[in-house]
Design an enzyme around this catalytic site. Structure first.
Site, PDB file in Angstrom:
ATOM      1  CE  LYS A  68      22.937  11.088 -24.165  1.00  0.00           C
ATOM      2  NZ  LYS A  68      23.884  10.060 -23.699  1.00  0.00           N
ATOM      3  CE  LYS A  92      25.456   8.173 -34.358  1.00  0.00           C
ATOM      4  NZ  LYS A  92      25.758   6.996 -33.522  1.00  0.00           N
ATOM      5  CE  LYS A 104      30.838   5.984 -29.252  1.00  0.00           C
ATOM      6  NZ  LYS A 104      29.580   5.977 -30.002  1.00  0.00           N
ATOM      7  CB  THR A 188      20.465   1.158 -31.659  1.00  0.00           C
ATOM      8  OG1 THR A 188      20.936   1.911 -30.546  1.00  0.00           O
ATOM      9  CG2 THR A 188      21.403   1.350 -32.831  1.00  0.00           C
ATOM     10  CG  ASN A 219      21.297  -3.413 -27.764  1.00  0.00           C
ATOM     11  OD1 ASN A 219      21.121  -2.371 -28.370  1.00  0.00           O
ATOM     12  ND2 ASN A 219      20.490  -3.831 -26.815  1.00  0.00           N
ATOM     13  CB  SER A 356      20.429   8.735 -25.120  1.00  0.00           C
ATOM     14  OG  SER A 356      21.047   7.502 -24.842  1.00  0.00           O
TER      15      SER A 356
HETATM   16  N1  GLU Z   1      26.539   4.659 -28.450  1.00  0.00           N
HETATM   17  C1  GLU Z   1      25.371   5.093 -29.153  1.00  0.00           C
HETATM   18  C2  GLU Z   1      25.738   5.774 -30.457  1.00  0.00           C
HETATM   19  O1  GLU Z   1      26.799   5.571 -30.988  1.00  0.00           O
HETATM   20  C3  GLU Z   1      24.443   5.899 -28.283  1.00  0.00           C
HETATM   21  C4  GLU Z   1      24.990   7.169 -27.724  1.00  0.00           C
HETATM   22  C5  GLU Z   1      24.082   7.821 -26.702  1.00  0.00           C
HETATM   23  O2  GLU Z   1      23.022   7.297 -26.446  1.00  0.00           O
HETATM   24  O3  GLU Z   1      24.481   8.861 -26.180  1.00  0.00           O
HETATM   25  O4  GLU Z   1      24.948   6.463 -31.042  1.00  0.00           O
END
Ligand code: GLU
Length: 432
Positions: A68, A92, A104, A188, A219, A356
């Site tokens: 993810k 994370k 990513k 976030t 955001n 998410s």
């Molecule tokens: N881009 C966000 C992060 O760095 C969200 C990633 C997601 O929702 O999968 O945590």
């Protein structure tokens, strides 16, 4: 390209490894991404010419579930950066106990230079190029820097065209009308807000006597500024990529946000006309902002903002990392020696990926939650994990970052070990 980003990221892993007993297999496995894909994306531009963009998707570790992580559109995107960000996502997701590994993606592009149609062709072209690398049970992208629900919608649509069925769970952060979750866009900032609210009482401070500086007004940073201002905190400085503003009396955050939305200008953190005339303010640079004498500093822009060069001049009492990787590992040590407590990115900004996860669950169930339900679940999870990390850092007398890595490593280590390790292999061989 900066070749040191992933190795700098893995220094955090090494620090934490001293405190957990994991097999060598586990530590060896976590040093490398599982798979890295680089693609060329040809895009027909509005003027008829063809441009070829570079895109990436990295799946770092999938032991705890499908991978993810977001997709970033930025001129500085490169493989090293995407690998580091995928590494962070792995930890994370484990920190907040999601059944996901880390990934990513990104495209090296300045999206502000493209028309909307060019951006759509690029987004769809990226999915064409990586379609076999992603999937609702394999790897699930989401928004990141300079990507948004509209782009996620195009991407979900493109994936569904390729697979000839509607597959909303392949991507999160979609528009609500395409299966997006309520509360994902604000998640976030909400997650960071819940962490700050949960942690501040431990420092005996009330919101009204707490001054805050926020770097980044997108955001995450912009909305967090708003939540904090409404809760009574004094936001004395904000900035965006063009620069910042400061007022010791506190800024009019709703006014600045309104101005930013109406002007759609990236310089929106500057006050012009009537918006900020309510309070006097000074124009400051991003560097000035990072060294202000405040209670809380919130880097909410990009990585590598606080380095060994400016860390000695940081004057905040607490730092909450809303961006991914804003502090280098050298700078960590300097801040620690100055007694500055850093709440790490893999906890503070985990609200985005947590919602998410809720979106993915809703897509798979076909049953959608009310906003209150989303925020309640988010708060519960963040507050619980933040408390556990705080406790680990107190018990082991380690930094909050190391505590967060320990917390994640215990979960990751269990999962990797459960799948079979060298110890198991050695024992099996001995028995034969
Ligand atoms: N881009 C966000 C992060 O760095 C969200 C990633 C997601 O929702 O999968 O945590």
């Amino acid at each position: 390209m900066d070749p040191s980003l992933l190795s700098d990221a893995s220094k955090r892993l090494e620090n934490a490894l001293q405190y957990v007993s994991l097999s060598e297999d586990v530590t060896e496995r976590l040093k490398y991404p599982k798979a890295s894909l680089q693609v060329s994306i040809p895009v027909r531009m509005d003027n008829g010419s063809l441009r070829v963009f570079q895109g990436y998707r990295v799946r770092y570790d999938d032991t705890r579930g499908p991978t993810k992580g977001g997709i970033r559109f930025h001129p500085h995107v490169n493989l090293d950066e995407v690998q580091s960000l995928a590494f962070w996502m792995t930890f994370k997701c484990a920190v907040v106990n999601l059944p996901f590994g880390g990934a990513k993606g990104g495209i090296t592009v300045n999206p502000k230079e493209l028309s909307r149609l060019e951006l759509e062709r690029l987004s769809r072209g990226y999915i064409d190029a990586i379609a076999d690398f992603i999937g609702p049970d394999i790897d699930i992208p989401a928004p990141d820097v300079y990507t948004n629900p509209m782009i996620m919608g195009w991407m979900m649509d493109q994936y569904s065209i390729i697979r000839r069925q509607i597959i909303p769970a392949v991507i999160t952060g979609k528009p609500i009308s395409m299966g997006g979750s309520l509360g994902r866009e604000t998640a976030t900032a909400m997650g960071a807000f819940f962490t700050i609210e949960a942690m501040l009482p431990r420092f005996d401070r009330s919101p009204a006597e707490t001054t805050i500086a926020i770097q980044g007004f997108g955001n995450a940073g912009g909305l967090l500024a708003d939540l904090l201002a409404r809760a009574g905190y004094r936001i004395v400085a904000v900035s965006d990529s063009q620069g910042g503003i400061y007022s010791s009396k506190g800024l009019n955050i709703p006014g600045i946000r309104q101005y930013k939305e109406s002007s759609r200008s990236i310089q929106a953190a500057y006050c012009e006309g009537s918006v900020c005339s309510i309070v006097e303010h000074e124009i400051i640079t991003n560097d000035d902002l990072l060294t202000l004498d405040v209670d809380i500093l919130i880097p909410a822009a990009l990585e590598n903002q606080i380095t060994s060069t400016n860390a000695p001049h940081v004057n905040a009492r607490l730092v909450f990392e809303v961006a991914n990787g804003p502090i280098t590992s050298d700078a960590d040590l300097i801040l620690e020696s100055k007694g500055i407590k850093v709440f790490p990115d893999i906890l503070v900004n985990a609200g985005g990926v947590t919602v998410s996860y809720f979106e993915w669950v809703q897509n798979r169930n076909g049953l959608y939650w009310a906003l209150e339900e989303v925020n309640q679940h988010l708060k519960h999870r963040i507050v619980e994990e933040a408390g556990a990390i705080w406790q680990t850092s107190q018990d082991l007398k380690v930094s909050l970052r190391t505590a967060a890595y320990i917390h994640a490593l215990n979960r990751l280590g269990d999962a990797i070990q459960s799948r079979g390790t060298r110890d198991y292999y050695v024992n099996t061989v001995k028995r034969l």
